[in-house]
Design an enzyme around this catalytic site. Structure first.
Site, PDB file in Angstrom:
ATOM      1  N   GLY A  67       0.830  -1.204   0.000  1.00 30.89           N
ATOM      2  CA  GLY A  67       0.000   0.000   0.000  1.00 30.89           C
ATOM      3  C   GLY A  67       0.858   1.244   0.000  1.00 30.89           C
ATOM      4  N   ASN A  68       0.220   2.375   0.186  1.00 30.59           N
ATOM      5  CA  ASN A  68       0.995   3.615   0.278  1.00 30.59           C
ATOM      6  C   ASN A  68       0.355   4.555   1.293  1.00 30.59           C
ATOM      7  OD1 ASN A  68      -0.827   5.576  -1.186  1.00 30.59           O
ATOM      8  ND2 ASN A  68      -0.586   4.019  -2.782  1.00 30.59           N
TER       9      ASN A  68
END
Ligand code: CTP
Length: 402
Positions: A205-206
Site C-alpha cells: 500500500g501507500n
C-alpha cells in the site's frame, strides 16, 4: 446565519448542526416550522442558539421579522428540508416565518433534504429541486442508508458534521454571491491509496490519506456539482451530497473511473494508485518457510489510469487533472519534472506537490503549483487542502466549455 428546520424526524440531527455553528462562532437564528416543533421543541432551539425562536410571522411583529431575518443573513441553511418545504420554496409560498425568510434572503441558500426515497424520486420533488437549483440554491443530494422505519434507500440527511463542512465551503468560496459555477456538471474525483494483495491478509500500500481528494469532493458539492468520489481505502466520513464508491485495488479503481468518465465533465485523479502489483495473488495465507527464507515477490506494472483516460478521451471538452508528488533532483527542478509529467500523462492540468520533506501525507495542509497544458502556472501557497481544492476547481471551471 439562519438555520431553517422543517418537520421531519431528522430534525433532531439539526441540533448537532446548530451546535457546530455556534461553537465555531456563528450567530445563528433558528427558524423551525410548526411541524419541526412536533419533533424538537422550541426550548431546545432557544437554548442551543441562545436566542428566542418563532415559527410564525405574528411574533414580535414590530421588528418585521419576516423580512429582517432573511435580509440580514449571510447564509440560510435548511436542514432537514422536507418534500413539503422544498415544494413551498420552489413555488414561492410564504405561509410561515421560514418560507417568508426564504423569499427575502439574498444570500446563498443551502437545502439539505431528508425524506423517504419515494418522495425524493417523485417527479414533483424532482421538478421542485430542479427549480431551486436553477435559481442558484444549493440542494445537497441526500445520503443513502437507513431511513425512519426498517427501510433503507436514498433520502437520509447527511451527517451534521458534513453539512457543516458544505456550509463552511459555501461561506469561504462565495462572498455574497452563490458560487454555483459547477452547477449541472458531473465531476469525478479519486482519493486515497490502492492496495495490492499478496494473499488474503497482506498487501502493498501507500501513505495516501485521501484528505485532498475528500476536500476536492466537498468543494465541488458546494459549487453545485454532482460528485462521484472513488475512494481507495479511505477511513474518512462520506462528504455530504457525494456519491462515494469504495475500491481497494488499482484494477477496481480503474474499472470505476472508466465507468464514470463518459458522463464526467471533469476528472480529478487525486488518488495514489499503486504502480505495481504482485504477479500472483495467493488464495491462502503465505506461510513462513522453516529455513527462514523469504518468499519471492515478483511484481508487474499496473495500468496508468490517468494516461489511459487522457489519451483515449471519451467526452470531448472534459477537463482531466492529475497530481504529481515530486522531489527535485539533478535531472531537473520539481517544476521541470512536473512539466515533463504533464506532457507524458496527456492531462489538461497537473497539480505538482514538492514532497521533499514528506510533509504532505496525512497533513491537513498542502502547497502546490498547478500547471496547465495551455502553459498556465498557478502557485498556491501553503494552506488547507480545502483552499487548494478551491483553486483547482477555479482552474477547472475556467476551462469547461458550455
Ligand atoms: N496515476 C494513475 N494510475 C497509476 C498511477 C498514477 O492514474 N497507475 C495517476 C495519479 O492518480 C496521479 C498521477 O497519475 O494523478 C501521478 O502519479 P505518479 O505516480 O506521480 O506518476 P508516475 O507515472 O508514477 O510518475 P513517475 O513516472 O515519476 O513514476
Amino acid at each position: 446565519m439562519v438555520l431553517g428546520v422543517s418537520g421531519g424526524i431528522a430534525a433532531y440531527k439539526a441540533c448537532e448542526l446548530l451546535r457546530r455553528f455556534t461553537e465555531s462562532g456563528h450567530d445563528v437564528t433558528v427558524v423551525p416550522t410548526a411541524a419541526a416543533l412536533e419533533f424538537v421543541g422550541a426550548p431546545t432551539w432557544a437554548a442551543l442558539s441562545g436566542k428566542p425562536v418563532a415559527t410564525d410571522v405574528w411574533t414580535d411583529v414590530h421588528e418585521v421579522p419576516h423580512v429582517r431575518i432573511g435580509r440580514s443573513a449571510d447564509l440560510v441553511v435548511v436542514a432537514p428540508a422536507t418534500a413539503d418545504l422544498i415544494a413551498k420554496a420552489a413555488h414561492g409560498l410564504a405561509d410561515d416565518l421560514l418560507t417568508n425568510t426564504l423569499l427575502t434572503a439574498s444570500c446563498p441558500v443551502v437545502f439539505a433534504p431528508a425524506m423517504h426515497t419515494e418522495m425524493w424520486e417523485h417527479p414533483a420533488t424532482r421538478a421542485n429541486v430542479a427549480t431551486l437549483r436553477s435559481r442558484g440554491a444549493l440542494v445537497i443530494e441526500p445520503a443513502e442508508g437507513r431511513l425512519t422505519g426498517a427501510d433503507t434507500g436514498k433520502g437520509r440527511l447527511p451527517e451534521p458534521a458534513e453539512i457543516f463542512e458544505v456550509c463552511r465551503e459555501v461561506l469561504a468560496g462565495s462572498g455574497s454571491d452563490p458560487a454555483t459555477d459547477l452547477a449541472g456538471r458531473h465531476v469525478l474525483v479519486t482519493a486515497g491509496g490502492t492496495r495490492e494483495y499478496l494473499d488474503p491478509v497482506r498487501f502493498l500500500g501507500n501513505r495516501s490519506s485521501g484528505l485532498q481528494g475528500y476536500a476536492l469532493a466537498r468543494a465541488a458539492v458546494a459549487r453545485g456539482a454532482e460528485v462521484t468520489l472513488v475512494a481507495a481505502n479511505v477511513t474518512l466520513p462520506d462528504p455530504a451530497g457525494v456519491k462515494v464508491v469504495r475500491v481497494e485495488t488499482t484494477a477496481e479503481l480503474r474499472q470505476e473511473v472508466l465507468a464514470a468518465t463518459p458522463s464526467a465533465d471533469a476528472v480529478v485523479m487525486a488518488a495514489a494508485p499503486a504502480d505495481f502489483r504482485p504477479v500472483d495473488v495467493s488464495d491462502a495465507k503465505i506461510k513462513k518457510a522453516p529455513d527462514g527464507s523469504a518468499p519471492p515477490l515478483a511484481l508487474t506494472q499496473n495500468p496508468d489510469i490517468l494516461h489511459e483516460i487522457s489519451s483515449n478521451r471519451v467526452r470531448p471538452g472534459a477537463v482531466i487533472v492529475g497530481f504529481a508528488a515530486e522531489t527535485g533532483d539533478d535531472t531537473g527542478s520539481v517544476l521541470d519534472l512536473g512539466r515533463a509529467k504533464l506532457a507524458r500523462k496527456g492531462c489538461d492540468l497537473l497539480v505538482v506537490n514538492d514532497v521533499g520533506g514528506g510533509a504532505v501525507f496525512g497533513s491537513p495542509d498542502n502547497e502546490a503549483v498547478i500547471i496547465g497544458a495551455d502553459g498556465a502556472t498557478v502557485e498556491v501557497p501553503r494552506g488547507s487542502k480545502g483552499a487548494l481544492a478551491r483553486v483547482i476547481w477555479d482552474e477547472v471551471a475556467a476551462r469547461l466549455q458550455d
